[in-house]
Design an enzyme around this catalytic site. Structure first.
Site, short mmCIF file in Angstrom:
data_model
loop_
_atom_site.label_atom_id
_atom_site.label_comp_id
_atom_site.label_asym_id
_atom_site.label_seq_id
_atom_site.Cartn_x
_atom_site.Cartn_y
_atom_site.Cartn_z
CE LYS A 174 48.78 36.98 43.83
NZ LYS A 174 47.84 37.17 42.73
CG HIS A 177 53.36 38.33 42.65
ND1 HIS A 177 52.38 37.73 41.88
CD2 HIS A 177 54.20 37.33 43.02
CE1 HIS A 177 52.63 36.44 41.77
NE2 HIS A 177 53.73 36.18 42.45
CG ASN A 178 49.21 38.97 40.04
OD1 ASN A 178 49.92 38.39 40.84
ND2 ASN A 178 47.98 38.58 39.79
#
Length: 307
Positions: A174, A177-178
């Site tokens: 994550k 991803h960000n």
């Protein structure tokens, strides 16, 4: 029939309350810890339960007990300190927020001494997740993931949930991803800035729509750019101040630590820092995109307090 689970749930913010709604749509039993009494009618309207005291909530959970935290990263240790003494061996504690993966590993190791299983769930979907589902990136023990999986399948769209590996893996994925999200948003912002400054009076909203019709740069972010430009064609009602919520910094630092070049991600982070000193169209576009996908607060332009 798909199996259902019972979950304790803490954190009824922009995403959390919608996640409870989606879980109830899958017929899961959800017991919410009530910290904001004004939200109780919304919680009970979807068939979820309300508990004013943590002890009462935990007592209602069947074993292995599952408790989902949807709280800011700086509040996680405090919540764990309150919840973990009430749990028993084999119970599952879930962090669905944006925690640093190294903190997740530390927490998982500490809880493992009491045989409490810790699951990290990187959650993407923002304020739109209720409608389209949440993309879930999961780390922790495989067996804990499998016990939780019926709830995860309900929260996610088809193929939208993945077991990524041991503790920290979900939050690591994550985080990256960000970081990628930062770079994509920056590229769109620069492109629209260039078009806004050109000699042509270009129809920016229509161009955003056009590029989503088979173009190689089509994406959901571009759909949100179209929406933002429809609401405010010149983005005049926004100040260019663009906050960063931590993951971009963590991704940039990880790139430094691993000596992996990530110039786009690092540059996009620096642009967010620069936004606090600038008011360009590009930075107003970044602010608009954050508001569109995540409901993040923005600064209205001076004289536009209602934006």
């Amino acid at each position: 029939m798909t199996p259902t689970v019972t979950l304790g749930f803490q954190g009824l913010g922009k995403m959390g309350l919608n996640m409870v709604r989606r879980l109830r749509g899958g017929n899961h039993r959800v017991i919410c810890l009530g910290r904001s009494p004004e939200k109780r009618p919304e919680v009970e309207a979807v068939g979820a339960e309300w508990a004013s005291e943590l002890d009462d909530l935990i007592a209602e959970l069947p074993g292995p007990r599952m408790y989902w935290m949807m709280v800011p990263s700086d509040a996680v240790d405090d919540v764990i300190g309150r919840v973990s003494p009430l749990l028993a061996a084999g119970d599952i504690l879930i962090d669905g927020g944006n925690s640093h993966y190294k903190d997740t590993i530390r927490r998982a190791e500490a809880l493992a001494s009491d045989s409490i299983r810790y699951v990290d769930v990187g959650t993407s979907g923002g304020i739109w997740g209720l409608e389209v589902g949440y993309c879930l990136m999961v780390g922790g023990e495989r067996e804990a993931f499998e016990a939780l999986e019926p709830a995860l399948v309900t929260l996610a769209p088809p193929d939208g949930c993945l077991y990524c590996g041991p503790s920290g893996a979900g939050h690591y994925v994550k985080m990256v991803h960000n970081g990628i999200e930062y770079g994509m948003m920056e590229a769109y912002a620069e492109g629209f800035d260039l078009m806004a400054a050109s000699r042509y009076d270009l129809p920016l909203r229509e161009i955003a729509h056009l590029w989503n019709q088979g173009s190689v740069v089509r994406s959901w972010l571009l759909e949100l750019a179209e929406r933002a430009l429809e609401e405010d064609p010149g983005l005049q009602r926004l100040d260019a101040f663009v906050e960063d919520s931590g993951e971009g910094r963590w991704t940039a630092q990880e790139a430094v630590d691993l000596a992996v070049p990530a110039p786009v991600i690092v540059h996009s982070l620096m642009r967010r820092f620069g936004s606090r000193q600038d008011n360009s169209f590009a930075l107003r576009m970044l602010a608009a995109l954050r508001r569109q996908f995540g409901g993040h607060a923005v600064k209205p332009a001076e004289g536009e307090g209602g934006a």
